[in-house]
Design a protein around this motif. Sequence first.
Motif, PDB file in Angstrom:
ATOM      1  N   GLU A 116       0.836  -1.205   0.000  1.00 12.94           N
ATOM      2  CA  GLU A 116       0.000   0.000   0.000  1.00 12.94           C
ATOM      3  C   GLU A 116       0.871   1.255   0.000  1.00 12.94           C
ATOM      4  O   GLU A 116       0.616   2.208  -0.748  1.00 12.94           O
ATOM      5  CB  GLU A 116      -0.908  -0.017   1.229  1.00 12.94           C
ATOM      6  CG  GLU A 116      -1.989   1.044   1.235  1.00 12.94           C
ATOM      7  CD  GLU A 116      -2.930   0.859   2.403  1.00 12.94           C
ATOM      8  OE1 GLU A 116      -4.090   0.455   2.169  1.00 12.94           O
ATOM      9  OE2 GLU A 116      -2.511   1.103   3.557  1.00 12.94           O
ATOM     10  N   ASP A 117       1.931   1.265   0.812  1.00 10.32           N
ATOM     11  CA  ASP A 117       2.863   2.405   0.828  1.00 10.32           C
ATOM     12  C   ASP A 117       3.561   2.561  -0.523  1.00 10.32           C
ATOM     13  O   ASP A 117       3.721   3.671  -1.034  1.00 10.32           O
ATOM     14  CB  ASP A 117       3.918   2.216   1.920  1.00 10.32           C
ATOM     15  CG  ASP A 117       3.359   2.389   3.319  1.00 10.32           C
ATOM     16  OD1 ASP A 117       2.342   3.096   3.472  1.00 10.32           O
ATOM     17  OD2 ASP A 117       3.949   1.812   4.259  1.00 10.32           O
ATOM     18  N   MET A 118       3.994   1.444  -1.096  1.00 10.55           N
ATOM     19  CA  MET A 118       4.718   1.511  -2.363  1.00 10.55           C
ATOM     20  C   MET A 118       3.801   1.976  -3.486  1.00 10.55           C
ATOM     21  O   MET A 118       4.241   2.722  -4.375  1.00 10.55           O
ATOM     22  CB  MET A 118       5.341   0.150  -2.689  1.00 10.55           C
ATOM     23  CG  MET A 118       6.251   0.165  -3.910  1.00 10.55           C
ATOM     24  SD  MET A 118       7.700   1.239  -3.710  1.00 10.55           S
ATOM     25  CE  MET A 118       8.914   0.067  -3.133  1.00 10.55           C
ATOM     26  N   GLU A 119       2.550   1.575  -3.467  1.00 10.45           N
ATOM     27  CA  GLU A 119       1.587   2.046  -4.462  1.00 10.45           C
ATOM     28  C   GLU A 119       1.449   3.567  -4.387  1.00 10.45           C
ATOM     29  O   GLU A 119       1.405   4.257  -5.415  1.00 10.45           O
ATOM     30  CB  GLU A 119       0.230   1.381  -4.230  1.00 10.45           C
ATOM     31  CG  GLU A 119       0.194  -0.088  -4.605  1.00 10.45           C
ATOM     32  CD  GLU A 119      -1.076  -0.788  -4.130  1.00 10.45           C
ATOM     33  OE1 GLU A 119      -1.472  -1.779  -4.762  1.00 10.45           O
ATOM     34  OE2 GLU A 119      -1.667  -0.349  -3.124  1.00 10.45           O
ATOM     35  N   THR A 120       1.414   4.086  -3.178  1.00  5.57           N
ATOM     36  CA  THR A 120       1.311   5.536  -2.994  1.00  5.57           C
ATOM     37  C   THR A 120       2.593   6.225  -3.448  1.00  5.57           C
ATOM     38  O   THR A 120       2.560   7.276  -4.100  1.00  5.57           O
ATOM     39  CB  THR A 120       1.031   5.863  -1.517  1.00  5.57           C
ATOM     40  OG1 THR A 120      -0.176   5.215  -1.117  1.00  5.57           O
ATOM     41  CG2 THR A 120       0.896   7.357  -1.295  1.00  5.57           C
ATOM     42  N   LEU A 121       3.724   5.644  -3.102  1.00  6.62           N
ATOM     43  CA  LEU A 121       5.013   6.241  -3.457  1.00  6.62           C
ATOM     44  C   LEU A 121       5.168   6.394  -4.967  1.00  6.62           C
ATOM     45  O   LEU A 121       5.719   7.393  -5.460  1.00  6.62           O
ATOM     46  CB  LEU A 121       6.154   5.372  -2.911  1.00  6.62           C
ATOM     47  CG  LEU A 121       7.570   5.876  -3.157  1.00  6.62           C
ATOM     48  CD1 LEU A 121       7.868   7.076  -2.273  1.00  6.62           C
ATOM     49  CD2 LEU A 121       8.600   4.777  -2.915  1.00  6.62           C
ATOM     50  N   LEU A 122       4.679   5.405  -5.723  1.00  7.29           N
ATOM     51  CA  LEU A 122       4.908   5.370  -7.174  1.00  7.29           C
ATOM     52  C   LEU A 122       3.691   5.830  -7.977  1.00  7.29           C
ATOM     53  O   LEU A 122       3.703   5.738  -9.206  1.00  7.29           O
ATOM     54  CB  LEU A 122       5.293   3.947  -7.596  1.00  7.29           C
ATOM     55  CG  LEU A 122       6.554   3.360  -6.939  1.00  7.29           C
ATOM     56  CD1 LEU A 122       6.757   1.932  -7.372  1.00  7.29           C
ATOM     57  CD2 LEU A 122       7.786   4.207  -7.248  1.00  7.29           C
ATOM     58  N   GLU A 123       2.698   6.360  -7.312  1.00  7.72           N
ATOM     59  CA  GLU A 123       1.472   6.743  -7.999  1.00  7.72           C
ATOM     60  C   GLU A 123       1.744   7.791  -9.088  1.00  7.72           C
ATOM     61  O   GLU A 123       2.391   8.810  -8.855  1.00  7.72           O
ATOM     62  CB  GLU A 123       0.455   7.316  -7.011  1.00  7.72           C
ATOM     63  CG  GLU A 123      -0.894   7.622  -7.642  1.00  7.72           C
ATOM     64  CD  GLU A 123      -1.907   8.128  -6.634  1.00  7.72           C
ATOM     65  OE1 GLU A 123      -3.024   8.492  -7.063  1.00  7.72           O
ATOM     66  OE2 GLU A 123      -1.586   8.175  -5.430  1.00  7.72           O
ATOM     67  N   GLY A 124       1.256   7.501 -10.297  1.00  5.11           N
ATOM     68  CA  GLY A 124       1.384   8.444 -11.401  1.00  5.11           C
ATOM     69  C   GLY A 124       2.748   8.491 -12.049  1.00  5.11           C
ATOM     70  O   GLY A 124       2.979   9.302 -12.956  1.00  5.11           O
ATOM     71  N   LEU A 125       3.671   7.637 -11.632  1.00  7.40           N
ATOM     72  CA  LEU A 125       5.020   7.640 -12.211  1.00  7.40           C
ATOM     73  C   LEU A 125       5.079   6.615 -13.346  1.00  7.40           C
ATOM     74  O   LEU A 125       4.659   5.467 -13.164  1.00  7.40           O
ATOM     75  CB  LEU A 125       6.063   7.303 -11.147  1.00  7.40           C
ATOM     76  CG  LEU A 125       6.155   8.289  -9.970  1.00  7.40           C
ATOM     77  CD1 LEU A 125       7.172   7.806  -8.963  1.00  7.40           C
ATOM     78  CD2 LEU A 125       6.493   9.696 -10.452  1.00  7.40           C
ATOM     79  N   PRO A 126       5.609   6.991 -14.497  1.00  6.27           N
ATOM     80  CA  PRO A 126       5.639   6.089 -15.664  1.00  6.27           C
ATOM     81  C   PRO A 126       6.789   5.088 -15.560  1.00  6.27           C
ATOM     82  O   PRO A 126       7.889   5.325 -16.075  1.00  6.27           O
ATOM     83  CB  PRO A 126       5.846   7.058 -16.827  1.00  6.27           C
ATOM     84  CG  PRO A 126       6.602   8.209 -16.236  1.00  6.27           C
ATOM     85  CD  PRO A 126       6.150   8.333 -14.813  1.00  6.27           C
ATOM     86  N   LEU A 127       6.559   3.972 -14.910  1.00  7.13           N
ATOM     87  CA  LEU A 127       7.639   3.041 -14.592  1.00  7.13           C
ATOM     88  C   LEU A 127       8.303   2.450 -15.824  1.00  7.13           C
ATOM     89  O   LEU A 127       9.471   2.039 -15.758  1.00  7.13           O
ATOM     90  CB  LEU A 127       7.114   1.921 -13.683  1.00  7.13           C
ATOM     91  CG  LEU A 127       6.534   2.379 -12.334  1.00  7.13           C
ATOM     92  CD1 LEU A 127       6.223   1.162 -11.463  1.00  7.13           C
ATOM     93  CD2 LEU A 127       7.459   3.332 -11.608  1.00  7.13           C
ATOM     94  N   GLU A 128       7.591   2.379 -16.954  1.00  6.45           N
ATOM     95  CA  GLU A 128       8.224   1.869 -18.180  1.00  6.45           C
ATOM     96  C   GLU A 128       9.202   2.874 -18.774  1.00  6.45           C
ATOM     97  O   GLU A 128      10.082   2.503 -19.540  1.00  6.45           O
ATOM     98  CB  GLU A 128       7.155   1.533 -19.231  1.00  6.45           C
ATOM     99  CG  GLU A 128       6.473   0.200 -19.021  1.00  6.45           C
ATOM    100  CD  GLU A 128       5.671  -0.219 -20.250  1.00  6.45           C
ATOM    101  OE1 GLU A 128       5.742   0.464 -21.286  1.00  6.45           O
ATOM    102  OE2 GLU A 128       4.964  -1.251 -20.154  1.00  6.45           O
ATOM    103  N   ARG A 129       9.057   4.149 -18.417  1.00 11.52           N
ATOM    104  CA  ARG A 129       9.843   5.196 -19.079  1.00 11.52           C
ATOM    105  C   ARG A 129      10.901   5.836 -18.186  1.00 11.52           C
ATOM    106  O   ARG A 129      11.714   6.625 -18.668  1.00 11.52           O
ATOM    107  CB  ARG A 129       8.905   6.281 -19.626  1.00 11.52           C
ATOM    108  CG  ARG A 129       8.011   5.777 -20.766  1.00 11.52           C
ATOM    109  CD  ARG A 129       7.265   6.900 -21.451  1.00 11.52           C
ATOM    110  NE  ARG A 129       6.114   7.357 -20.670  1.00 11.52           N
ATOM    111  CZ  ARG A 129       6.038   8.527 -20.042  1.00 11.52           C
ATOM    112  NH1 ARG A 129       7.062   9.365 -20.072  1.00 11.52           N
ATOM    113  NH2 ARG A 129       4.951   8.869 -19.368  1.00 11.52           N
TER     114      ARG A 129
END
Length: 555
Positions: free
Chosen positions: A142-155
Motif C-alpha cells: 500500500e505504501d509503495m503504491e502511494t510512493l509510485l502513484e502516477g510515475l511512468p515506470l516503463e519510461r
Amino acid sequence: MEIHESNSAAEWRETTASSGGKQRIERKASFETSSGIPIPDLVTEEDLANSDMHARLGYPGEFPFTRGIRPAMYRSRLWTMRQYAGFASAEESNRRYHYLLSQGTTGLSVAFDLPTQMGYDADHPFSEGEVGKVGVSISSLEDMETLLEGLPLERISTSMTINATASILLALYIAVAKKQGTDMHKLSGTIQNDLLKEYIARGTYIYPPRHSMRIITDIFSYCAKNLPSWNTISISGYHIREAGSTAAQEIAFTLANAIAYVQAAVETGLNVDTFAGQLSFFFNSHNNLFEEVAKFRAARRMWAHIMRERFHAQDARSLMLRFHTQTAGSTLTAQQPDNNIVRTAYQALAAVLGGTQSLHTNAKDEALSLPTEETARVALRTQQILGYETGVADVVDPLAGSYYVEALTNELEQRAWQYIQEIDALGGSVRAIEHGYLQAQIEEAAYVYQRALEEEQSIVVGVNRFQTATSEPFTSQTIDPQIVQRQTARLAALRQKRDNALVGQRLQILEQAARGNSNLMPPIIAAVEAYATLGEISDILRQVFGEQRELRRID
C-alpha cells in the motif's frame, strides 16, 4: 634572461625549474593526492615510457574500456541525472518525485528511512524516533503504491538505495509495476543490494553474511530470467569512501566485494554471462578532481581484466563497469553552506570527465538536513549546466592522453591491485571483513585525513581556514512529527482489511523456501502481493537465518 629549450624533464628541472627555485614557497613543501600518491611538479611522456598506452587505453566502447563503455558516450545521450530523494511519508515523497521530474530529472533515486532499511515496520518499537527521518517510510505494498502513484515506470529508471531488505523492496516495486500493466522487460532501475559494504562501512545489515549472499544470488538469478533490464546490485564504493578510505582503497575494496559476489553466483551454478551484465557500481566523487577522474578510468580497466581473466566472461557487457556517482556527502560543511554548491559542481565535473553513467549532485544543505525543493533544484541545475553549457560532454574521454591523468590512472591501478592481492591472500572479501582487514585500513586512512585537517596540511574552506564570524541564515527541511501516528494508523487499517489467512499462508511458503534452497524472490513477491508487511517478511527470514549482531574480528 637566456632562452632555453630543454630536451628532457631532468634537464628542465636542472635549468628552467631550478632558476625559479629561490621563490618563496607559499603553499606547502610537498604535494600528494588523498591516496598518498606523491604529485610531481611536472609529468611528461617520459613518465609513461614503460607503459603500452594503446593496450592500456584502447578505444571507447572497446576492451579494456578505460575510455568509456560506449563508443559515443555523452554525444549520443547525457548521463542519467538522478536526485536522491525520499522523506516522511510515501505521499510527500511522491510529490517530490513529480516535482523533480517536472524540473528535468531523468531518473529517480529513492532514500528509505532506517526502519525500512533494517526490516522493521513503522509501528515496531525499534522504529520509534526514526520513521521518515532519513528517507521515506515503506511498510507495505500500500505504501509503495502511494510512493509510485502516477510515475511512468516503463519510461523512467528508478534506483533504490536499499540493502538488507532489497529483495522485499524490489518485490514491492515489481508488484506495483504489475498492477500498472508494465512490461517487465522494460522495467529498468537498480537496487543497491550490497551487503558486504554494510559489514565494512555502514552497518545496516540484518542476517549473517552467508545468508545475505544467498539472498543476493537469488536476486541475480530471478532478474536474469524475469527483469533483464534491471541492475541487480550496485556495488558501492561510495560508503567506503564516506567512511574515510582513500581513492585507491575505494577502487580496491569495491572490486574485491564485486569479485566475492560474482564468485558466489558462479558457485551456485549461474553462468557468469547470464548475470554479469546486470551488475552495476556506485562510486563517490571527492574533491581531488584529477585523482577522481583517474579513479573511474582505473576501475573500468581493472574490472574488464578481472571479468575476462578471472571469470572468463565472453560477453562484452560482462566486462563493462557501469557506475552511478554521487558527489561526496562527507565533504559538505555546515559552515558557509553556499560553498557546498561549488564543491558539488567540481565533484560533478570529475564524475562526468571520468565517464559516469548516472549522477546525483548533493544539495548545499545536506550537512544540516534533508534538502528543500529549492536546494534540490539548484543541485539538479548544476548537472544541467554541466551537460548543456560547458561542452565537457561533447567529446569522449577528453582528458585521455594527459600525461598527469594517465600516470595517475596507472598509479591508482597499481595500488588498488596491491590491496586486492592482500585480500585474496586472506581468502577473499568476506574473510578479509571477518579479519577486520578492510575496516582497519579505512580507519587508518580516516585518521590520517583528520590529522591533516587539524594540522592544516589539508584545507577546508570555511572550516579550518577562511572562517566567518557570523553564521548564514538557513531554512531547513522539516519532517511532520505526526508522520508516526499516520503511518501506524495506516498499518493498523491495512491489517484489518487484508486477507490475513492468505498472508499467513504466503509467509509459511516463504519460511519453507528459506529453510530449503529454492529461490526466495517468488515467495517474497507472492507475500507482498497479499499485503504482508516488510516487517513480517523480515521476521520470517530472521527466524530462519538469525541476525548478525556484530562481526567479530578473527585473530
